[in-house]
Design a protein around this motif. Sequence first.
Motif, PDB file in Angstrom:
ATOM      1  N   ARG A  69       0.838  -1.214   0.000  1.00  0.00           N
ATOM      2  CA  ARG A  69       0.000   0.000   0.000  1.00  0.00           C
ATOM      3  C   ARG A  69       0.867   1.257   0.000  1.00  0.00           C
ATOM      4  O   ARG A  69       0.536   2.251  -0.647  1.00  0.00           O
ATOM      5  CB  ARG A  69      -0.957  -0.012   1.192  1.00  0.00           C
ATOM      6  CG  ARG A  69      -1.996  -1.125   1.145  1.00  0.00           C
ATOM      7  CD  ARG A  69      -3.175  -0.837   2.051  1.00  0.00           C
ATOM      8  NE  ARG A  69      -2.820  -0.750   3.453  1.00  0.00           N
ATOM      9  CZ  ARG A  69      -2.792  -1.788   4.285  1.00  0.00           C
ATOM     10  NH1 ARG A  69      -3.067  -3.010   3.834  1.00  0.00           N
ATOM     11  NH2 ARG A  69      -2.486  -1.625   5.564  1.00  0.00           N
ATOM     12  N   ARG A  83      -4.737   9.031   0.734  1.00  0.00           N
ATOM     13  CA  ARG A  83      -3.895   7.876   0.408  1.00  0.00           C
ATOM     14  C   ARG A  83      -3.139   7.396   1.649  1.00  0.00           C
ATOM     15  O   ARG A  83      -2.871   6.194   1.788  1.00  0.00           O
ATOM     16  CB  ARG A  83      -2.936   8.233  -0.720  1.00  0.00           C
ATOM     17  CG  ARG A  83      -3.653   8.571  -2.007  1.00  0.00           C
ATOM     18  CD  ARG A  83      -2.743   8.693  -3.210  1.00  0.00           C
ATOM     19  NE  ARG A  83      -3.440   9.366  -4.308  1.00  0.00           N
ATOM     20  CZ  ARG A  83      -4.374   8.820  -5.069  1.00  0.00           C
ATOM     21  NH1 ARG A  83      -4.736   7.567  -4.848  1.00  0.00           N
ATOM     22  NH2 ARG A  83      -4.953   9.507  -6.047  1.00  0.00           N
ATOM     23  N   SER A 112       0.578   3.772  -3.074  1.00  0.00           N
ATOM     24  CA  SER A 112       0.118   5.111  -2.707  1.00  0.00           C
ATOM     25  C   SER A 112       1.167   6.161  -3.038  1.00  0.00           C
ATOM     26  O   SER A 112       0.834   7.297  -3.395  1.00  0.00           O
ATOM     27  CB  SER A 112      -0.222   5.166  -1.217  1.00  0.00           C
ATOM     28  OG  SER A 112      -1.329   4.334  -0.930  1.00  0.00           O
TER      29      SER A 112
END
Length: 218
Positions: free
Chosen positions: A78, A203, A82
């Motif tokens: 992630r 994000r 991101s």
Amino acid sequence: MRDVYQEQLDELAGALAGMCTQVADAMSKATRSLLEVDLQLAEEVISEDVRVDEIRAQAEERAFALLALQAPVATDLRIVVSAIHGAGDIERMGDLALHVAQAARRRHPHPVLPDEVAPYFAEMGRVGVELALKAGDVIRSRDLTRAAELESDDDAMDDLHRHMFTVLMDRNWSHGVGPAVDITLLARFYERYADHAVAVARRIVYVVTGQMPGPLTV
């Protein structure tokens, strides 16, 4: 190896936070160039924009290298994904500051803003710079409370953006079509700049929680 990998992730976050500082400085200078009819400041923003583009390219290269070499999963994945999207948001913030500076340069030596709207743009500039700096803090800290603050801070920019239409539609507006068009575009640049800062914060929420907040159109 894990320590080196973590350092690489930290360096990636640091690069993005540094970009936030740069685009905050760009918007500060661009706003001053508008308010003070300062050609030199406008030229500085225009010439320095290439640096933001370069940092975005470097950040993306780092992120793609991490994807290829480390095959990250869960939170680490992630972070990397991101970072790729966040770099694009921050670069776009720099582009919007660039547009403001270009407007100041295009009209120089004449002011872009009539006196009665200048205070509103001063406030939009202040709010935009604070949002960019706060987005950088959120990248470094992953503080969800600070991330949520950007949502409410953005409301102030939205209010200012809407107010510009009230001013332009007033029957006492006496500055003609040209300045009205400039003001409409400039207000939109500031509003979108703020939206991208909020997107960066969202994000980070995704990085920490695994859940992306509601969609934001920018």
